[in-house]
Design a protein around this motif. Sequence first.
Motif, PDB file in Angstrom:
ATOM      1  N   PRO A 178     -14.773   5.287 202.357  1.00  0.00           N
ATOM      2  CA  PRO A 178     -14.002   4.795 203.575  1.00  0.00           C
ATOM      3  C   PRO A 178     -12.224   5.379 203.819  1.00  0.00           C
ATOM      4  N   LEU A 179     -12.403   4.765 202.532  1.00  0.00           N
ATOM      5  CA  LEU A 179     -10.493   5.063 202.700  1.00  0.00           C
ATOM      6  C   LEU A 179     -10.126   6.370 202.625  1.00  0.00           C
ATOM      7  N   ALA A 180     -11.062   7.565 202.674  1.00  0.00           N
ATOM      8  CA  ALA A 180     -10.563   9.332 203.172  1.00  0.00           C
ATOM      9  C   ALA A 180     -10.850   9.261 204.519  1.00  0.00           C
ATOM     10  N   ALA A 181     -10.807   8.165 204.992  1.00  0.00           N
ATOM     11  CA  ALA A 181     -10.100   8.125 206.209  1.00  0.00           C
ATOM     12  C   ALA A 181      -8.317   8.093 206.496  1.00  0.00           C
ATOM     13  N   ALA A 182      -7.811   8.555 205.559  1.00  0.00           N
ATOM     14  CA  ALA A 182      -6.154   8.274 205.798  1.00  0.00           C
ATOM     15  C   ALA A 182      -5.724   9.166 205.446  1.00  0.00           C
ATOM     16  N   GLU A 183      -4.311   9.073 206.757  1.00  0.00           N
ATOM     17  CA  GLU A 183      -3.745  10.620 206.391  1.00  0.00           C
ATOM     18  C   GLU A 183      -3.215  10.786 205.151  1.00  0.00           C
ATOM     19  N   LEU A 184      -2.343  10.312 203.987  1.00  0.00           N
ATOM     20  CA  LEU A 184      -1.715  10.985 203.497  1.00  0.00           C
ATOM     21  C   LEU A 184      -2.428  10.515 202.156  1.00  0.00           C
ATOM     22  N   ARG A 185      -3.896  11.384 201.181  1.00  0.00           N
ATOM     23  CA  ARG A 185      -4.426  11.417 200.046  1.00  0.00           C
ATOM     24  C   ARG A 185      -3.667  11.484 198.746  1.00  0.00           C
ATOM     25  N   TYR A 186      -3.557  11.277 198.422  1.00  0.00           N
ATOM     26  CA  TYR A 186      -2.516  11.532 196.930  1.00  0.00           C
ATOM     27  C   TYR A 186      -3.123  10.943 194.995  1.00  0.00           C
ATOM     28  N   CYS A 187      -3.117  11.427 194.034  1.00  0.00           N
ATOM     29  CA  CYS A 187      -3.697  10.991 193.399  1.00  0.00           C
ATOM     30  C   CYS A 187      -2.631  11.156 191.888  1.00  0.00           C
ATOM     31  N   SER A 188      -2.708  11.181 190.724  1.00  0.00           N
ATOM     32  CA  SER A 188      -1.789  11.205 189.694  1.00  0.00           C
ATOM     33  C   SER A 188      -2.862  12.132 189.234  1.00  0.00           C
ATOM     34  N   PRO A 189      -1.397  13.075 188.482  1.00  0.00           N
ATOM     35  CA  PRO A 189      -2.194  14.475 187.573  1.00  0.00           C
ATOM     36  C   PRO A 189      -3.522  14.365 186.695  1.00  0.00           C
ATOM     37  N   THR A 190      -3.402  13.090 186.712  1.00  0.00           N
ATOM     38  CA  THR A 190      -4.416  12.681 185.186  1.00  0.00           C
ATOM     39  C   THR A 190      -5.697  13.783 185.654  1.00  0.00           C
ATOM     40  N   PRO A 191      -6.693  13.862 184.389  1.00  0.00           N
ATOM     41  CA  PRO A 191      -7.682  14.466 184.571  1.00  0.00           C
ATOM     42  C   PRO A 191      -8.745  13.609 185.448  1.00  0.00           C
ATOM     43  N   ARG A 192      -8.474  12.140 184.517  1.00  0.00           N
ATOM     44  CA  ARG A 192      -9.878  11.215 185.783  1.00  0.00           C
ATOM     45  C   ARG A 192      -9.234  10.914 186.965  1.00  0.00           C
ATOM     46  N   SER A 193      -7.982  10.653 187.331  1.00  0.00           N
ATOM     47  CA  SER A 193      -7.423  10.136 188.715  1.00  0.00           C
ATOM     48  C   SER A 193      -8.136  11.732 189.553  1.00  0.00           C
ATOM     49  N   ARG A 194      -8.085  12.609 188.950  1.00  0.00           N
ATOM     50  CA  ARG A 194      -8.953  13.959 190.120  1.00  0.00           C
ATOM     51  C   ARG A 194      -9.591  13.334 190.473  1.00  0.00           C
ATOM     52  N   ALA A 195     -10.377  13.646 189.398  1.00  0.00           N
ATOM     53  CA  ALA A 195     -11.955  13.653 189.482  1.00  0.00           C
ATOM     54  C   ALA A 195     -12.631  12.174 190.176  1.00  0.00           C
ATOM     55  N   THR A 196     -11.458  11.220 190.240  1.00  0.00           N
ATOM     56  CA  THR A 196     -12.094   9.860 190.682  1.00  0.00           C
ATOM     57  C   THR A 196     -12.025  10.667 192.281  1.00  0.00           C
ATOM     58  N   GLY A 197     -11.335  10.586 192.380  1.00  0.00           N
ATOM     59  CA  GLY A 197     -10.129  10.994 194.098  1.00  0.00           C
ATOM     60  C   GLY A 197     -10.936  12.216 194.867  1.00  0.00           C
ATOM     61  N   ASP A 198     -11.514  13.140 193.520  1.00  0.00           N
ATOM     62  CA  ASP A 198     -12.350  14.245 194.357  1.00  0.00           C
ATOM     63  C   ASP A 198     -13.825  13.825 194.827  1.00  0.00           C
ATOM     64  N   ALA A 199     -14.487  12.329 193.799  1.00  0.00           N
ATOM     65  CA  ALA A 199     -15.796  12.638 193.762  1.00  0.00           C
ATOM     66  C   ALA A 199     -15.732  11.415 194.600  1.00  0.00           C
ATOM     67  N   LEU A 200     -14.629  10.833 194.905  1.00  0.00           N
ATOM     68  CA  LEU A 200     -15.034   9.889 196.574  1.00  0.00           C
ATOM     69  C   LEU A 200     -14.615  10.288 197.836  1.00  0.00           C
ATOM     70  N   GLY A 201     -14.342  12.069 197.569  1.00  0.00           N
ATOM     71  CA  GLY A 201     -13.946  12.299 199.370  1.00  0.00           C
ATOM     72  C   GLY A 201     -12.375  12.973 199.527  1.00  0.00           C
ATOM     73  N   TYR A 202     -11.862  12.553 199.133  1.00  0.00           N
ATOM     74  CA  TYR A 202     -10.483  12.159 199.524  1.00  0.00           C
ATOM     75  C   TYR A 202      -9.438  13.414 199.193  1.00  0.00           C
ATOM     76  N   ALA A 203      -9.879  14.679 198.574  1.00  0.00           N
ATOM     77  CA  ALA A 203      -9.422  15.668 197.951  1.00  0.00           C
ATOM     78  C   ALA A 203      -8.244  15.595 198.106  1.00  0.00           C
ATOM     79  N   PRO A 204      -7.162  14.867 196.915  1.00  0.00           N
ATOM     80  CA  PRO A 204      -5.940  14.480 196.560  1.00  0.00           C
ATOM     81  C   PRO A 204      -4.968  15.162 196.286  1.00  0.00           C
ATOM     82  N   LEU A 205      -4.012  14.921 197.028  1.00  0.00           N
ATOM     83  CA  LEU A 205      -2.614  15.984 196.074  1.00  0.00           C
ATOM     84  C   LEU A 205      -2.185  15.583 195.029  1.00  0.00           C
ATOM     85  N   ALA A 206      -1.982  16.103 193.815  1.00  0.00           N
ATOM     86  CA  ALA A 206      -1.752  15.408 192.413  1.00  0.00           C
ATOM     87  C   ALA A 206       0.004  15.332 193.022  1.00  0.00           C
TER      88      ALA A 206
END
Length: 197
Positions: free
Chosen positions: A44-72
Amino acid sequence: MPLRVTFVAAARSAPLLAERFDDERPLDQAGWDEVRRAAADLVPLAAAELRYCSPTPRSRATGDALGYAPLAQLALRDCDMGRWRGLTLGEAMAREPAAVDAWLADPRATPHGGESLLAFISRAGGWLDTRPADDGARIVAVAEPAVIRAALVYALKAPPATYWNLDIRPLSTTTLTGHRGRWNLRFEGPAVRTSQL
């Protein structure tokens, strides 16, 4: 209305004692399993207007797996540990015990040739303070636990040594509300009926 920044700690890629400085390893199977189990609460946090992540592989993978499509965000990278990069704390201690002791005792120390704890805290806090100031903007950021600890120390204006006393578990959430220079830590959980108290 204040900004609402919810940090989600990246899933782990190794047991706690095997964690390495500036760890660039991807999620392992245990990490993927943790994400799958936590998804119902975190998606449900994917409903946030802005979605970011750390540039590490595990942060990106966690965000992508949760449907956030985060910007590093480079400002959300882990502390630069210089020549200790890739080592566990135990390995660094075995090689340079006096240097590790100095680093743990002095937030300005850089015996590893990288970034000081104080500079790391300031960088994470600077990222917080430069988030868009739109009214009521909701932000989610998947980050390494160390980054979240640094952001909390900054937001709460706590002494740098507080960093060592914060325990951020994989896939836990931490929410800050406020705006530049004025942040509040928000504890959330299931509502408790007063009649049950």
